[in-house]
Design a protein around this motif. Sequence first.
Motif, PDB file in Angstrom:
ATOM      1  N   ALA A 198       8.944 -17.873 -40.803  1.00  7.99           N
ATOM      2  CA  ALA A 198       9.302 -18.955 -41.722  1.00  7.99           C
ATOM      3  C   ALA A 198      10.224 -19.975 -41.042  1.00  7.99           C
ATOM      4  O   ALA A 198      10.030 -21.190 -41.166  1.00  7.99           O
ATOM      5  CB  ALA A 198       9.972 -18.383 -42.971  1.00  7.99           C
ATOM      6  N   LEU A 199      11.233 -19.495 -40.298  1.00  2.00           N
ATOM      7  CA  LEU A 199      12.176 -20.426 -39.667  1.00  2.00           C
ATOM      8  C   LEU A 199      11.501 -21.278 -38.600  1.00  2.00           C
ATOM      9  O   LEU A 199      11.851 -22.450 -38.410  1.00  2.00           O
ATOM     10  CB  LEU A 199      13.363 -19.662 -39.065  1.00  2.00           C
ATOM     11  N   SER A 200      10.524 -20.700 -37.903  1.00  2.00           N
ATOM     12  CA  SER A 200       9.798 -21.479 -36.895  1.00  2.00           C
ATOM     13  C   SER A 200       9.104 -22.664 -37.532  1.00  2.00           C
ATOM     14  O   SER A 200       8.803 -23.664 -36.861  1.00  2.00           O
ATOM     15  CB  SER A 200       8.771 -20.603 -36.166  1.00  2.00           C
ATOM     16  N   GLY A 201       8.835 -22.574 -38.837  1.00  2.00           N
ATOM     17  CA  GLY A 201       8.225 -23.684 -39.581  1.00  2.00           C
ATOM     18  C   GLY A 201       9.082 -24.938 -39.579  1.00  2.00           C
ATOM     19  O   GLY A 201       8.603 -26.016 -39.947  1.00  2.00           O
ATOM     20  N   ALA A 202      10.340 -24.834 -39.137  1.00  2.00           N
ATOM     21  CA  ALA A 202      11.168 -26.039 -38.945  1.00  2.00           C
ATOM     22  C   ALA A 202      10.491 -26.980 -37.961  1.00  2.00           C
ATOM     23  O   ALA A 202      10.731 -28.186 -37.984  1.00  2.00           O
ATOM     24  CB  ALA A 202      12.560 -25.663 -38.445  1.00  2.00           C
ATOM     25  N   HIS A 203       9.649 -26.423 -37.096  1.00  2.00           N
ATOM     26  CA  HIS A 203       8.920 -27.263 -36.141  1.00  2.00           C
ATOM     27  C   HIS A 203       7.798 -28.060 -36.815  1.00  2.00           C
ATOM     28  O   HIS A 203       6.963 -28.631 -36.132  1.00  2.00           O
ATOM     29  CB  HIS A 203       8.363 -26.410 -34.993  1.00  2.00           C
ATOM     30  N   THR A 204       7.787 -28.101 -38.107  1.00  2.00           N
ATOM     31  CA  THR A 204       6.895 -29.028 -38.811  1.00  2.00           C
ATOM     32  C   THR A 204       7.460 -30.445 -38.777  1.00  2.00           C
ATOM     33  O   THR A 204       6.798 -31.406 -39.161  1.00  2.00           O
ATOM     34  CB  THR A 204       6.660 -28.579 -40.276  1.00  2.00           C
ATOM     35  N   VAL A 205       8.709 -30.577 -38.335  1.00  2.00           N
ATOM     36  CA  VAL A 205       9.314 -31.903 -38.146  1.00  2.00           C
ATOM     37  C   VAL A 205       9.872 -32.015 -36.731  1.00  2.00           C
ATOM     38  O   VAL A 205      10.167 -31.013 -36.086  1.00  2.00           O
ATOM     39  CB  VAL A 205      10.467 -32.186 -39.160  1.00  2.00           C
ATOM     40  N   PRO A 251       5.156 -34.726 -30.751  1.00  2.00           N
ATOM     41  CA  PRO A 251       5.519 -34.184 -32.052  1.00  2.00           C
ATOM     42  C   PRO A 251       5.078 -32.718 -32.121  1.00  2.00           C
ATOM     43  O   PRO A 251       4.047 -32.361 -31.557  1.00  2.00           O
ATOM     44  CB  PRO A 251       4.705 -35.036 -33.028  1.00  2.00           C
ATOM     45  N   PHE A 252       5.853 -31.899 -32.774  1.00  2.00           N
ATOM     46  CA  PHE A 252       5.419 -30.514 -32.982  1.00  2.00           C
ATOM     47  C   PHE A 252       4.214 -30.495 -33.909  1.00  2.00           C
ATOM     48  O   PHE A 252       3.262 -29.773 -33.688  1.00  2.00           O
ATOM     49  CB  PHE A 252       6.553 -29.689 -33.600  1.00  2.00           C
ATOM     50  N   ASP A 253       4.303 -31.266 -34.987  1.00  2.00           N
ATOM     51  CA  ASP A 253       3.202 -31.337 -35.942  1.00  2.00           C
ATOM     52  C   ASP A 253       2.618 -32.736 -35.823  1.00  2.00           C
ATOM     53  O   ASP A 253       3.229 -33.705 -36.250  1.00  2.00           O
ATOM     54  CB  ASP A 253       3.734 -31.052 -37.355  1.00  2.00           C
ATOM     55  N   GLU A 254       1.442 -32.816 -35.218  1.00  2.00           N
ATOM     56  CA  GLU A 254       0.865 -34.126 -34.875  1.00  2.00           C
ATOM     57  C   GLU A 254       0.681 -35.039 -36.074  1.00  2.00           C
ATOM     58  O   GLU A 254       0.826 -36.245 -35.973  1.00  2.00           O
ATOM     59  CB  GLU A 254      -0.537 -33.964 -34.280  1.00  2.00           C
ATOM     60  N   ARG A 255       0.278 -34.448 -37.213  1.00  2.00           N
ATOM     61  CA  ARG A 255      -0.144 -35.317 -38.316  1.00  2.00           C
ATOM     62  C   ARG A 255       1.013 -35.827 -39.164  1.00  2.00           C
ATOM     63  O   ARG A 255       1.057 -36.988 -39.526  1.00  2.00           O
ATOM     64  CB  ARG A 255      -1.161 -34.592 -39.184  1.00  2.00           C
ATOM     65  N   THR A 256       1.968 -34.969 -39.489  1.00  2.00           N
ATOM     66  CA  THR A 256       3.070 -35.390 -40.364  1.00  2.00           C
ATOM     67  C   THR A 256       4.416 -34.975 -39.762  1.00  2.00           C
ATOM     68  O   THR A 256       5.140 -34.165 -40.327  1.00  2.00           O
ATOM     69  CB  THR A 256       2.914 -34.774 -41.776  1.00  2.00           C
ATOM     70  N   LEU A 269      -3.223 -22.424 -36.704  1.00  2.00           N
ATOM     71  CA  LEU A 269      -4.571 -21.876 -36.920  1.00  2.00           C
ATOM     72  C   LEU A 269      -5.585 -22.590 -36.025  1.00  2.00           C
ATOM     73  O   LEU A 269      -6.543 -21.989 -35.562  1.00  2.00           O
ATOM     74  CB  LEU A 269      -5.001 -22.036 -38.388  1.00  2.00           C
ATOM     75  N   ALA A 270      -5.343 -23.885 -35.789  1.00  2.00           N
ATOM     76  CA  ALA A 270      -6.253 -24.670 -34.947  1.00  2.00           C
ATOM     77  C   ALA A 270      -5.892 -24.548 -33.462  1.00  2.00           C
ATOM     78  O   ALA A 270      -6.440 -25.286 -32.636  1.00  2.00           O
ATOM     79  CB  ALA A 270      -6.235 -26.133 -35.381  1.00  2.00           C
ATOM     80  N   ARG A 271      -4.973 -23.650 -33.120  1.00  2.00           N
ATOM     81  CA  ARG A 271      -4.484 -23.449 -31.745  1.00  2.00           C
ATOM     82  C   ARG A 271      -3.896 -24.753 -31.186  1.00  2.00           C
ATOM     83  O   ARG A 271      -4.037 -25.068 -30.014  1.00  2.00           O
ATOM     84  CB  ARG A 271      -5.623 -22.945 -30.833  1.00  2.00           C
ATOM     85  N   ARG A 272      -3.256 -25.499 -32.052  1.00  2.00           N
ATOM     86  CA  ARG A 272      -2.611 -26.742 -31.640  1.00  2.00           C
ATOM     87  C   ARG A 272      -1.098 -26.655 -31.816  1.00  2.00           C
ATOM     88  O   ARG A 272      -0.436 -27.636 -32.146  1.00  2.00           O
ATOM     89  CB  ARG A 272      -3.192 -27.932 -32.409  1.00  2.00           C
ATOM     90  N   GLY A 273      -0.561 -25.477 -31.596  1.00  2.00           N
ATOM     91  CA  GLY A 273       0.890 -25.316 -31.563  1.00  2.00           C
ATOM     92  C   GLY A 273       1.406 -25.823 -30.227  1.00  2.00           C
ATOM     93  O   GLY A 273       0.749 -25.627 -29.198  1.00  2.00           O
ATOM     94  N   LEU A 274       2.580 -26.458 -30.213  1.00  2.00           N
ATOM     95  CA  LEU A 274       3.050 -27.090 -28.975  1.00  2.00           C
ATOM     96  C   LEU A 274       3.640 -26.081 -27.991  1.00  2.00           C
ATOM     97  O   LEU A 274       3.307 -26.076 -26.817  1.00  2.00           O
ATOM     98  CB  LEU A 274       4.084 -28.180 -29.311  1.00  2.00           C
ATOM     99  N   LEU A 275       4.535 -25.242 -28.472  1.00  2.00           N
ATOM    100  CA  LEU A 275       5.211 -24.304 -27.581  1.00  2.00           C
ATOM    101  C   LEU A 275       4.484 -22.965 -27.594  1.00  2.00           C
ATOM    102  O   LEU A 275       3.866 -22.591 -28.604  1.00  2.00           O
ATOM    103  CB  LEU A 275       6.658 -24.072 -28.040  1.00  2.00           C
ATOM    104  N   THR A 276       4.620 -22.230 -26.517  1.00  2.00           N
ATOM    105  CA  THR A 276       4.111 -20.862 -26.501  1.00  2.00           C
ATOM    106  C   THR A 276       4.752 -20.056 -27.632  1.00  2.00           C
ATOM    107  O   THR A 276       4.076 -19.293 -28.328  1.00  2.00           O
ATOM    108  CB  THR A 276       4.413 -20.214 -25.130  1.00  2.00           C
ATOM    109  N   SER A 277       6.049 -20.281 -27.829  1.00  2.00           N
ATOM    110  CA  SER A 277       6.757 -19.530 -28.883  1.00  2.00           C
ATOM    111  C   SER A 277       6.223 -19.860 -30.276  1.00  2.00           C
ATOM    112  O   SER A 277       6.357 -19.052 -31.194  1.00  2.00           O
ATOM    113  CB  SER A 277       8.261 -19.811 -28.816  1.00  2.00           C
ATOM    114  N   ASP A 278       5.628 -21.025 -30.461  1.00  2.00           N
ATOM    115  CA  ASP A 278       4.996 -21.354 -31.744  1.00  2.00           C
ATOM    116  C   ASP A 278       3.649 -20.642 -31.858  1.00  2.00           C
ATOM    117  O   ASP A 278       3.391 -19.905 -32.812  1.00  2.00           O
ATOM    118  CB  ASP A 278       4.731 -22.875 -31.845  1.00  2.00           C
TER     119      ASP A 278
END
Length: 338
Positions: A198-205, A251-256, A269-278
Amino acid sequence: MAFRCKGGVAWVALLVAVAALASTAQGFPNPFGHEEFTESYYDETCPNAQSIIRSVMERHAAADPRTAPAILRLFFHDCFVNGCDASILLNATDSMESEKDAEPNATLAGFDVIDGIKSELERSCPATVSCADVLALAARDAVAMLGGPSWGVLLGRKDSLTASIDMANKDLPNPKDSLAELIRMFEKNGLDERDLTALSGAHTVGMAHDCKNYDDRIYSRFGQGGDSIDPSFAALCRHECEQKHDKATAPFDERTPAKFDNAYYVDLLARRGLLTSDQELYTQGCETGDLVKTYAMNGNVFFADFTRAMVKMGNIRPKHWWTPAEVRLKCSVANTHY
Ligand code: HEM
Ligand SMILES: *[C@@H]1O[C@H](CO)[C@@H](O)[C@H](O)[C@H]1NC(C)=O
Ligand SMILES: CC(=O)N[C@H]1CO[C@H](CO)[C@@H](O)[C@@H]1O
C-alpha cells in the motif's frame, strides 16, 4: 505473470488476527516509556496548527507542483531512519553529517516548505509544535491535495537532537532491492507486506530525477528488467535517459503523475513499473502480487489500506527511548548543540 500462491487465504486470516491483536495492544501504556500519540495533542496549545500547515502547503503547491510529492517522500525518509523524529530535516554541522547527504537522499526536496511552515507556527504558538509533527501533518495534506484520502494524524512526536548519515544509508530501501529485501526493511519497522504494497502506492505521484535509479531495469542488466518490463516502456525510458542524461525525469505513473489514485497498480499489471522495487511487488510476490491486483481493481481498498499504513508508519518510534529530544525552533537546526 504474478507469482502463483498457495494458502493465500490462511495468510490473510493470520494477518487480520495479528492486526487485531496489535490494535487492542495500542490501548495500553507503552512499556518503553513512549507517550501515546493523540489527534488532539495541540488542541489547547496551538489550535490553529493544522490550518496553518494546510494553508502554507497550499501556497507552495500552487507555486510548485513538485511540493506535494516531495513532502510525502520526506516523511517516509524521516520515519524509516530511527523513527519519525525530524532527523531528516537537520542541516550538517561541524560535528555532524546530515541525513540529507546520504546516498538515497540525492533528490529530496521540500525542506524550505517545512522551514516556512515552522516559522509561521512559531509566530502563532512559539516552541510548541514539533517538526516531526509538522512533517506528519504536511504529508497527510499533500496526499489529500493530490486527490488522495485524508486521515486523522496522531500527534505528540519530538524532534531529535542529531541525525545519522550511516543509518540513512543503511535503513532506507534501495530502488534495485529485491522483494525479499524490501519485506525485510519494512518488517524491521513493524510494517508487513500489506503495508509495503500500500505504501509503495505513493509512487502514483511524483517523478524520478535520476536514471541511475532504474537503469539496470530498462537495459535489462544484472538480472533486472527482462520479462518483467514492457519492451515499449523500457525503450521510452531509455530514450529519455539518453537524450537528457542527468536532466532526465520520469513519472512513476505515466498517465496521472499529479493525481493520487490507484493507477500505479494498473501500471504494475502492465509491467510498466519504473523501479525494480515497484515491479517486484507484482512479478515476484505472492501476497503482494494479489494485493497489487486488488488495488488495481478497487481504488477504495487501496485508499483504506494506504491510510492505515501511513498511520502505522507515522508511529515508528526512535529505537532508543532514552534518546534526548526536544521541540525544535527551526527545523533545520537543533536547539541544543553537543
Ligand atoms: C518501497 C521502497 C521505496 C523505494 C526503494 C523508493 C525509492 C524511490 C526513488 C528512487 C525515488 C526517485 C528519486 C528521484 O530520482 O528523484 C522515489 C520517489 C518518491 N517516493 Fe519512493 N521509494 C520507496 C517507498 C516510498 C514510500 C513508502 C513513500 C511514501 C509513503 C514514497 C514516496 C515517494 C514519492 C512521493 C516520490 C516522488 C518524489 C518527487 O516527485 O520528488 N516512496 N522513491
Ligand atoms: C539549512 O540549509 C539550507 C540549505 O542549504 C538553508 O537554506 C537553511 O537556511 C539552513 N538552515 C539554517 C538554520 O541555517
Ligand atoms: C537535498 C540534499 O541535501 N541532497 C544531497 C544528498 O546527497 C548527495 C550525495 O551525498 C548530495 O550531493 C546532495 O546535496
